[in-house]
Design a protein around this motif. Sequence first.
Motif, short mmCIF file in Angstrom:
data_model
loop_
_atom_site.label_atom_id
_atom_site.label_comp_id
_atom_site.label_asym_id
_atom_site.label_seq_id
_atom_site.Cartn_x
_atom_site.Cartn_y
_atom_site.Cartn_z
N THR A 1 -5.68 9.61 -2.24
CA THR A 1 -5.22 10.04 -0.92
C THR A 1 -3.70 9.91 -0.84
O THR A 1 -3.08 9.20 -1.63
CB THR A 1 -5.89 9.23 0.19
N GLN A 2 -3.15 10.61 0.12
CA GLN A 2 -1.71 10.51 0.37
C GLN A 2 -1.45 9.38 1.37
O GLN A 2 -2.25 9.14 2.29
CB GLN A 2 -1.18 11.83 0.95
N MET A 3 -0.32 8.72 1.19
CA MET A 3 0.09 7.67 2.11
C MET A 3 0.06 8.19 3.55
O MET A 3 0.48 9.32 3.81
CB MET A 3 1.50 7.23 1.74
N GLY A 4 -0.48 7.39 4.45
CA GLY A 4 -0.55 7.78 5.86
C GLY A 4 -1.85 8.45 6.25
O GLY A 4 -2.14 8.60 7.44
N GLN A 5 -2.63 8.85 5.26
CA GLN A 5 -3.91 9.49 5.56
C GLN A 5 -4.98 8.45 5.84
O GLN A 5 -4.91 7.30 5.39
CB GLN A 5 -4.35 10.37 4.38
N GLU A 6 -6.01 8.88 6.55
CA GLU A 6 -7.18 8.04 6.80
C GLU A 6 -8.19 8.22 5.68
O GLU A 6 -8.37 9.33 5.18
CB GLU A 6 -7.81 8.45 8.14
N VAL A 7 -8.81 7.11 5.30
CA VAL A 7 -9.90 7.19 4.32
C VAL A 7 -11.10 6.42 4.84
O VAL A 7 -10.96 5.45 5.59
CB VAL A 7 -9.51 6.64 2.93
N GLY B 1 -18.24 -0.37 -6.69
CA GLY B 1 -16.85 -0.26 -6.25
C GLY B 1 -16.39 1.17 -6.07
O GLY B 1 -16.93 2.11 -6.66
N THR B 2 -15.38 1.32 -5.22
CA THR B 2 -14.65 2.58 -5.06
C THR B 2 -13.20 2.29 -5.40
O THR B 2 -12.58 1.41 -4.81
CB THR B 2 -14.72 3.11 -3.61
N ARG B 3 -12.68 3.05 -6.35
CA ARG B 3 -11.26 2.89 -6.69
C ARG B 3 -10.44 3.78 -5.78
O ARG B 3 -10.57 5.00 -5.83
CB ARG B 3 -11.01 3.25 -8.15
N LEU B 4 -9.62 3.18 -4.94
CA LEU B 4 -8.75 3.93 -4.01
C LEU B 4 -7.35 3.96 -4.58
O LEU B 4 -6.77 2.91 -4.89
CB LEU B 4 -8.74 3.26 -2.64
N THR B 5 -6.83 5.17 -4.72
CA THR B 5 -5.45 5.36 -5.17
C THR B 5 -4.66 6.02 -4.05
O THR B 5 -5.03 7.13 -3.61
CB THR B 5 -5.39 6.23 -6.43
N VAL B 6 -3.62 5.38 -3.58
CA VAL B 6 -2.77 5.92 -2.52
C VAL B 6 -1.45 6.36 -3.15
O VAL B 6 -0.75 5.56 -3.78
CB VAL B 6 -2.51 4.88 -1.41
N ILE C 1 -6.99 -5.70 -6.03
CA ILE C 1 -5.80 -4.99 -6.47
C ILE C 1 -5.66 -5.21 -7.98
O ILE C 1 -5.96 -6.30 -8.48
CB ILE C 1 -4.56 -5.49 -5.72
N LEU C 2 -5.23 -4.18 -8.68
CA LEU C 2 -5.15 -4.23 -10.14
C LEU C 2 -4.39 -5.47 -10.60
O LEU C 2 -3.25 -5.72 -10.16
CB LEU C 2 -4.47 -2.97 -10.66
N GLY C 3 -5.03 -6.26 -11.45
CA GLY C 3 -4.39 -7.45 -12.01
C GLY C 3 -4.47 -8.67 -11.11
O GLY C 3 -3.95 -9.73 -11.48
N GLN C 4 -5.12 -8.54 -9.96
CA GLN C 4 -5.22 -9.67 -9.04
C GLN C 4 -6.68 -10.06 -8.82
O GLN C 4 -7.60 -9.44 -9.35
CB GLN C 4 -4.54 -9.32 -7.71
N LYS D 1 -1.53 2.78 3.07
CA LYS D 1 -0.23 2.43 2.50
C LYS D 1 -0.38 2.37 0.98
O LYS D 1 -1.50 2.25 0.46
CB LYS D 1 0.24 1.07 3.01
N LEU D 2 0.74 2.40 0.30
CA LEU D 2 0.69 2.31 -1.16
C LEU D 2 -0.03 1.04 -1.60
O LEU D 2 -0.80 1.06 -2.57
CB LEU D 2 2.11 2.33 -1.74
N GLU D 3 0.20 -0.05 -0.88
CA GLU D 3 -0.38 -1.34 -1.27
C GLU D 3 -1.88 -1.45 -0.97
O GLU D 3 -2.50 -2.47 -1.30
CB GLU D 3 0.37 -2.50 -0.59
N ASP D 4 -2.46 -0.42 -0.37
CA ASP D 4 -3.92 -0.40 -0.19
C ASP D 4 -4.64 0.07 -1.46
O ASP D 4 -5.87 0.02 -1.53
CB ASP D 4 -4.30 0.53 0.97
N SER D 5 -3.88 0.54 -2.44
CA SER D 5 -4.50 0.95 -3.70
C SER D 5 -5.19 -0.24 -4.34
O SER D 5 -4.56 -1.28 -4.59
CB SER D 5 -3.44 1.50 -4.66
#
Lengths: 113, 117
Positions: free
Chosen positions: B13-19, B111-116, B38-41, B83-87
């Motif tokens: 999704t694009q930043m600012g969009q609703e998912v 799981g659902t992988r969300l990429t912003v 979050i990747l790596g966390q 936001k980007l950090e929601d990825s």
Amino acid sequence: AQSVTQLDSHVSVSEGTPVLLRCNYSSSYSPSLFWYVQHPNKGLQLLLKYTSAATLVKGINGFEAEFKKSETSFHLTKPSAHMSDAAEYFCVAPSGGYNKLIFGAGTRLAVHP
Amino acid sequence: EPEVTQTPSHQVTQMGQEVILRCVPISNHLYFYWYRQILGQKVEFLVSFYNNEISEKSEIFDDQFSVERPDGSNFTLKIRSTKLEDSAMYFCASSLAGGRSSYNEQFFGPGTRLTVL
């Protein structure tokens, strides 16, 4: 508050050799503890759980874990690794109210022939 | 064997969009949860839900997030303005019981992988 620390981010073993995945916990009271496993593209699956009934807990697929209060540890072991054991393993503790789970950072287990 | 399912497996999704991330918990379960990684966390708790209301939420679960059980089978997580950090990878879980019950095991979806972007 409960917390768990997994001491190794990656462990690599040969098929047929023992597996040891380490976990230490900190808690102000007697905890419950779990080990979950995640295979690629699969959900997190409960391997075993400790709920103070017995310190040595047996789980699925030949895994077991021993709760050692003196060492604040709950290490996961298996006598003989199988290729299908390759996955990510998480040591997990419930919150005090049991409404949420607190995860360790995970240990990725690789098994090679 | 009953299992928790999640759709989609990957959402871009694009930043600012609703998912809206969708989950179908195990049919007789009563407690529902969302976690994210979050990747790596570490895997982090977001929210727990029972009897059509939130039981507990983390500090991550701010006003941008909401959960809903719109019918008898689905459990959704909505992010209003991504936001980007929601990825992250978002995991849904369900359990038959809560608290210290013997039936409080949480069963997780893939799981659902969300990429912003």
